[in-house]
Design a protein around this motif. Sequence first.
Motif, mmCIF file in Angstrom:
data_model
loop_
_atom_site.group_PDB
_atom_site.id
_atom_site.type_symbol
_atom_site.label_atom_id
_atom_site.label_comp_id
_atom_site.label_asym_id
_atom_site.label_seq_id
_atom_site.Cartn_x
_atom_site.Cartn_y
_atom_site.Cartn_z
ATOM 1 N N ASN A 1 0.286 -6.580 -7.082
ATOM 2 C CA ASN A 1 1.892 -6.587 -6.679
ATOM 3 C C ASN A 1 2.569 -4.697 -6.640
ATOM 4 O OD1 ASN A 1 4.001 -7.666 -5.668
ATOM 5 N ND2 ASN A 1 5.238 -8.060 -7.509
ATOM 6 N N PHE A 2 1.960 -4.559 -7.723
ATOM 7 C CA PHE A 2 2.667 -3.543 -7.885
ATOM 8 C C PHE A 2 2.022 -2.124 -6.878
ATOM 9 C CE2 PHE A 2 4.315 -3.637 -12.396
ATOM 10 C CZ PHE A 2 5.424 -4.457 -12.458
ATOM 11 N N PHE A 3 0.871 -2.757 -5.987
ATOM 12 C CA PHE A 3 0.418 -1.804 -5.193
ATOM 13 C C PHE A 3 1.959 -1.755 -4.427
ATOM 14 C CE2 PHE A 3 -2.062 -0.493 -1.563
ATOM 15 C CZ PHE A 3 -2.760 0.348 -2.166
ATOM 16 N N GLY A 4 2.530 -2.020 -3.867
ATOM 17 C CA GLY A 4 3.969 -1.877 -3.653
ATOM 18 C C GLY A 4 4.451 -1.110 -4.087
ATOM 19 N N LEU A 5 4.614 -0.481 -5.194
ATOM 20 C CA LEU A 5 5.574 0.458 -6.034
ATOM 21 C C LEU A 5 5.546 1.916 -5.516
ATOM 22 C CD1 LEU A 5 5.684 -1.076 -9.720
ATOM 23 C CD2 LEU A 5 7.271 -1.639 -7.771
ATOM 24 N N LEU A 6 3.562 2.221 -4.512
ATOM 25 C CA LEU A 6 3.960 3.052 -4.424
ATOM 26 C C LEU A 6 4.483 3.514 -3.080
ATOM 27 C CD1 LEU A 6 0.455 3.410 -4.230
ATOM 28 C CD2 LEU A 6 1.296 4.955 -5.838
ATOM 29 N N PRO A 7 5.362 4.328 -2.932
ATOM 30 C CA PRO A 7 6.590 4.609 -1.907
ATOM 31 C C PRO A 7 5.797 5.169 -0.736
ATOM 32 C CG PRO A 7 6.821 7.015 -3.199
ATOM 33 C CD PRO A 7 5.591 5.652 -3.791
ATOM 34 N N MET A 8 4.793 5.725 -0.244
ATOM 35 C CA MET A 8 4.562 5.756 0.874
ATOM 36 C C MET A 8 4.669 4.454 1.991
ATOM 37 S SD MET A 8 1.803 6.126 -1.383
ATOM 38 C CE MET A 8 1.545 7.497 -1.630
ATOM 39 N N LYS A 9 4.606 4.793 2.988
ATOM 40 C CA LYS A 9 4.325 3.511 4.079
ATOM 41 C C LYS A 9 2.921 2.934 4.097
ATOM 42 C CE LYS A 9 5.278 2.627 9.036
ATOM 43 N NZ LYS A 9 6.369 1.086 8.143
ATOM 44 N N TYR A 10 1.878 3.945 4.495
ATOM 45 C CA TYR A 10 0.058 4.035 4.845
ATOM 46 C C TYR A 10 -0.104 4.090 3.077
ATOM 47 C CZ TYR A 10 1.686 4.229 9.453
ATOM 48 O OH TYR A 10 2.491 4.090 10.429
ATOM 49 N N LYS A 11 -0.704 2.964 2.771
ATOM 50 C CA LYS A 11 -1.094 2.685 1.678
ATOM 51 C C LYS A 11 -2.668 2.835 1.658
ATOM 52 C CE LYS A 11 3.262 1.271 -0.622
ATOM 53 N NZ LYS A 11 4.144 0.528 0.593
ATOM 54 N N ALA A 12 -3.610 3.062 2.818
ATOM 55 C CA ALA A 12 -5.102 2.311 2.791
ATOM 56 C C ALA A 12 -5.443 3.168 2.620
ATOM 57 C CB ALA A 12 -5.244 1.640 4.348
ATOM 58 N N LYS A 13 -5.962 4.443 2.613
ATOM 59 C CA LYS A 13 -6.512 5.060 2.052
ATOM 60 C C LYS A 13 -6.476 5.241 0.525
ATOM 61 C CE LYS A 13 -2.465 8.899 0.531
ATOM 62 N NZ LYS A 13 -1.403 9.370 1.026
ATOM 63 N N HIS A 14 -5.631 4.646 0.124
ATOM 64 C CA HIS A 14 -6.624 4.022 -2.115
ATOM 65 C C HIS A 14 -7.047 2.793 -1.939
ATOM 66 C CE1 HIS A 14 -3.399 7.467 -3.291
ATOM 67 N NE2 HIS A 14 -2.256 7.046 -2.199
ATOM 68 N N HIS A 15 -7.292 2.394 -1.397
ATOM 69 C CA HIS A 15 -8.102 0.783 -1.197
ATOM 70 C C HIS A 15 -9.774 0.929 -1.813
ATOM 71 C CE1 HIS A 15 -5.626 -1.709 2.086
ATOM 72 N NE2 HIS A 15 -5.311 -1.284 1.533
ATOM 73 N N GLU A 16 -10.419 1.482 -1.170
ATOM 74 C CA GLU A 16 -11.701 2.197 -1.907
ATOM 75 C C GLU A 16 -11.049 2.363 -3.847
ATOM 76 O OE1 GLU A 16 -11.120 5.477 -0.135
ATOM 77 O OE2 GLU A 16 -10.532 4.017 0.485
#
Length: 357
Positions: free
Chosen positions: A160-175
């Motif tokens: 749920n805290f992944f949504g605290l990252l302010p950028m719109k596109y967060k997929a680059k952090h998935h790995e």
Amino acid sequence: MNPDFAKVLVTSGDDVSVAVQKIILEFGIHVKDDDLVIIKPNLNDFRPHWEGSTTDPKIIEEIIVCLKKQSNPTIVIVESDHAIASADEEFERLGYTELRDKYGVSLVNLTNDLKHTAIVNGFFFEELDIPETLLRATKIISVAKLKTHAQQKITCNMKNFFGLLPMKYKAKHHEYMNEVLADLNVLFKPDLCIIDGNYGMEGFGPSDGQTKKVGLLIAGTNAVSTDAVAAKIMGFNPKRVPTLRFAAKMGLGRISDIEVISDINLKDVNKFDFIPMYAYWIYRFSFALARINNNISKSVSNLSKFISQFSIGLITLIQGFHVTGEMGVLLRKHAIMYGKGLILRYFTVMRIHLMRL
């Protein structure tokens, strides 16, 4: 150490008002007039709570009511933009603007919030742009959703805290999800973690799965332990959930030896269906390949930079000075100081890596 560090409450969600009051009382959540309370629901999708995708606003409402009975804190509900919608659209679509109008709470889109760059030296982030609202928070409450995740097995409080990252596109952090979520849960340690399991999601979660009526809320003060209990209820071994295993290894919370207080028989809860394991392992293999590729690219880049800087230092040592367009005039003493600093940095980084093994 917080005495509730490894205590988790599981209670019926049939009466949300009673359940939330019980949770607040059990974990002794108290607020003052000068508190700024952040509430982070899961609003990662356009599907409503009764389809198992997003947090029930009724739970958020009952938390607000309980807190306002104690005092008059500033309460802020936060979310960031995601790939398919903005946080403002989700606030409007999923019933959160009504809460704002009814109770005078604030809705903050973290993507649009003023940000400050902080040096964090975390498991993944060396520095991070942090929304000012989060920096001002005195208490943080996470209200996640009980869902499967095709890439991580579960998505609850830590995710749920992944949504605290302010950028719109967060997929680059998935790995690098293990490290990213560990960083976020250290930086923004929650005071209360609730998982909305009235309607969950099974199968191809977190967005395209099937609704599952479960009828319970799970709560604790440690995201790792709370999620570990949720994982077991769903039918997963917490030690085989990548984000939980990593977080426990890093000392962020327990995934075993947890005191579970429950007013329902957890054996009666049907386990969640999941995607075929071969599909899950294909996801995990793709992440492993991406990490290898990124590490190789980073290593080559670092080696290139090192050779360039080493050559400048060597020339400076030999002739006593060197003139560069980027750094100006360098003297032999500068090269010696830089060399010592480079050696110290190398051994410091190595020590940090060894501590994480």
